[in-house]
Structure formats: structure tokens, C-alpha cells
Design a protein around this motif. Structure first.
Motif, PDB file in Angstrom:
ATOM      1  N   VAL A  44      22.178  53.384  74.519  1.00 28.26           N
ATOM      2  CA  VAL A  44      23.095  54.148  75.375  1.00 28.26           C
ATOM      3  C   VAL A  44      23.917  55.106  74.522  1.00 28.26           C
ATOM      4  N   ALA A  45      24.421  54.612  73.406  1.00 30.38           N
ATOM      5  CA  ALA A  45      25.268  55.421  72.527  1.00 30.38           C
ATOM      6  C   ALA A  45      24.506  56.597  71.927  1.00 30.38           C
ATOM      7  N   THR A  47      21.870  58.447  73.167  1.00 27.39           N
ATOM      8  CA  THR A  47      21.703  59.575  74.094  1.00 27.39           C
ATOM      9  C   THR A  47      23.047  60.115  74.578  1.00 27.39           C
ATOM     10  N   ALA A  48      24.055  59.245  74.672  1.00 24.97           N
ATOM     11  CA  ALA A  48      25.384  59.702  75.065  1.00 24.97           C
ATOM     12  C   ALA A  48      25.956  60.628  73.998  1.00 24.97           C
ATOM     13  N   THR A  49      25.774  60.259  72.739  1.00 23.59           N
ATOM     14  CA  THR A  49      26.257  61.090  71.628  1.00 23.59           C
ATOM     15  C   THR A  49      25.535  62.429  71.596  1.00 23.59           C
ATOM     16  N   ALA A  94      18.549  52.270  79.583  1.00 25.23           N
ATOM     17  CA  ALA A  94      19.664  52.459  78.656  1.00 25.23           C
ATOM     18  C   ALA A  94      19.738  53.897  78.153  1.00 25.23           C
ATOM     19  N   LEU A  95      18.590  54.459  77.782  1.00 28.02           N
ATOM     20  CA  LEU A  95      18.572  55.845  77.298  1.00 28.02           C
ATOM     21  C   LEU A  95      18.986  56.819  78.393  1.00 28.02           C
ATOM     22  N   LYS A  97      20.821  56.158  81.069  1.00 30.44           N
ATOM     23  CA  LYS A  97      22.232  55.954  81.373  1.00 30.44           C
ATOM     24  C   LYS A  97      23.108  56.603  80.313  1.00 30.44           C
ATOM     25  N   GLY A  98      22.615  56.645  79.079  1.00 36.19           N
ATOM     26  CA  GLY A  98      23.361  57.302  78.018  1.00 36.19           C
ATOM     27  C   GLY A  98      23.534  58.791  78.267  1.00 36.19           C
ATOM     28  N   GLY A 102      27.147  60.268  78.669  1.00 36.50           N
ATOM     29  CA  GLY A 102      27.536  61.308  77.729  1.00 36.50           C
ATOM     30  C   GLY A 102      28.013  62.558  78.439  1.00 36.50           C
TER      31      GLY A 102
END
Length: 246
Positions: A44-45, A47-49, A94-95, A97-98, A102
Motif C-alpha cells: 500500500v505504501a 503505490t501511495a508514495t 493492496a497496490l 488501494k495504495g 496516495g
């Protein structure tokens, strides 16, 4: 052995997903769920980043956010009906949702610097408070308590889905997306329900540890991730509305 103590409103933790199959030698473990949860949060972190960085480089992340949310919903639906695919679809969830997180976090930070970090802090504090309340049995979940939380969760998600669909036709429900005190009250209620859902997740995981097959750890992780992300989104939206009104 009772390590936690309740049942969850998450579809991932319904009896449908936990067949009493005694043929498996490896059983679900708490350490396995924690490890998988940390791994998924890392995805998650990532793709959010990425979405966050390209937003502040001047690129539009509208499609990243929208498609991310859509893919996450589709992945969840497939997991709901094909639980044996959880180990393959959960990383995709997870990806995706990231990308969504983000995007909305970047928009919030641009208008109110530091707001997403505050939301993360409040979410983590809430998580540990709920865990403490659960472990000390200050809150004991009864059948009535469970029924209320499940009903409230389903009602909130139904309202959100209706509001999301109506938004495509240019219809915005002010009591959800607006900044009135009614909209803030709705956000507070949703955040409280999300917090209580954590208690239910803790309990159901506790009931299944050492009993359910090892592969069901993926479903447990999926359910826990849904609740934690839901809580963060509600906190972020609430803080944003309060910041706008201040």
C-alpha cells in the motif's frame, strides 16, 4: 486458546470463509497474520508514495485514484466469492488501494499541509486503544453488540455506494461530501463504527488462530486491511472537514 475475543463485521471473517476442515496440519497463526499484514501495508505504501510523488510533480492523479478504488473493489468482490484466490488477489488489492490512498492524501496535504500525517497518527492511536480495550476486556462483545456493529457497517457502506454511483450523474449528497455539521456527524459515526469493527476483527482472528487452515491467514489479513484503511479514510475526511470549517 483465547488470545483476543470477538467476531467481525468483515465479510472476510464470516463462517462462509472458515470451513471446519481438519485435514490441514498447518493452522492459522497470529504471527502469520501480522507478517502478511505488514507485507500488504508495505505494498500500500509503495503505490501511495508513487501517486503522492507524481502529484506534487504536477501530474494529475485523478485516474490513479479512481482506477485504484475500482480495482480494489473488484478484487474484494472476487475474494468474497472465491476465497481461495485471496493469496493472489490481496497483493493486487493492496497496490490498488495504495493508488487511491496516495491520491486522496496528496489532495488533502496540498490544501492542508500535514493533514494525512495527522490522520495516520490518529488511526494508529485508535488501533492501539481498541487493542488495549479488547485485551483488558473493558469492552466485551456480545451477540447484540456484534449485530449492531455489523448492521451499522453495512448501512454505511450502502450509503457510500449509493452516493458514489449518484456522483457519476452529478448528484452529490451534501450530508456525506459536504462540510455541514450533519456531514461531520456522519463522519464521526462512521469513524466510530470503523473503530469498533477493529474489535470484532481482533476477536474473530483470536477465535480462529490455531483452528483454521494456514491459508486462511490471507483472508484474515484482507479483512483486517479493509477495516484499517476504512478507519484512516474516515479520519482523514473528518479532519479535512473540521479544517475547512475552522
Amino acid at each position: 486458546m483465547n488470545r483476543f475475543g470477538l467476531r467481525t463485521s468483515n465479510p472476510a471473517f464470516s463462517r462462509y470463509f472458515w470451513g471446519k476442515n481438519r485435514r490441514y496440519s498447518a493452522k492459522m497463526s497470529l504471527s502469520g497474520i501480522i507478517l502478511k499484514s505488514l507485507l500488504m501495508l508495505c505494498l500500500v505504501a509503495i503505490t501511495a508514495t508513487y501517486t503522492w510523488s507524481i502529484f506534487f510533480e504536477g501530474e494529475s492523479v485523478k485516474w490513479h485514484t479512481s482506477i485504484g478504488m475500482f480495482v480494489a473493489i473488484v478484487a474484494s468482490l472476487f475474494i468474497s466469492f472465491k476465497h481461495n484466490l485471496a493469496k493472489y488477489l490481496l497483493p493486487i488489492y493492496a497496490l490498488a488501494k495504495g493508488f487511491f490512498l496516495g491520491g486522496i492524501s496528496a489532495y488533502a496535504h496540498k490544501r492542508f499541509p500535514g493533514l494525512p500525517l495527522q490522520a495516520v497518527f490518529v488511526t494508529m492511536v485508535t488501533f492501539f486503544v481498541m487493542l488495549l480495550l479488547f485485551k483488558t476486556k473493558i469492552i466485551v462483545v456480545t451477540k447484540q453488540f456484534r449485530a449492531v456493529v455489523i448492521s451499522a457497517s453495512i448501512s454505511i457502506f450502502t450509503v457510500y455506494m449509493i452516493a458514489w454511483i449518484l456522483s457519476f450523474f452529478g448528484i452529490n449528497l451534501s450530508f456525506i461530501w459536504g462540510t455541514s455539521w450533519y456531514a461531520i456527524a456522519f463522519n464521526i459515526i462512521a469513524a466510530i463504527v470503523a473503530s469498533l469493527s477493529l474489535l470484532l476483527d481482533f476477536d474473530y482472528i483470536n477465535r480462529q488462530v490455531g483452528k483454521a487452515p494456514k491459508e486462511k491467514e490471507w483472508l484474515a489479513t484482507w479483512g483486517f486491511l479493509i477495516t484499517l484503511i476504512w478507519l484512516y479514510i474516515e479520519v482523514l475526511r473528518l479532519l479535512k472537514k473540521l479544517a475547512i470549517r475552522s
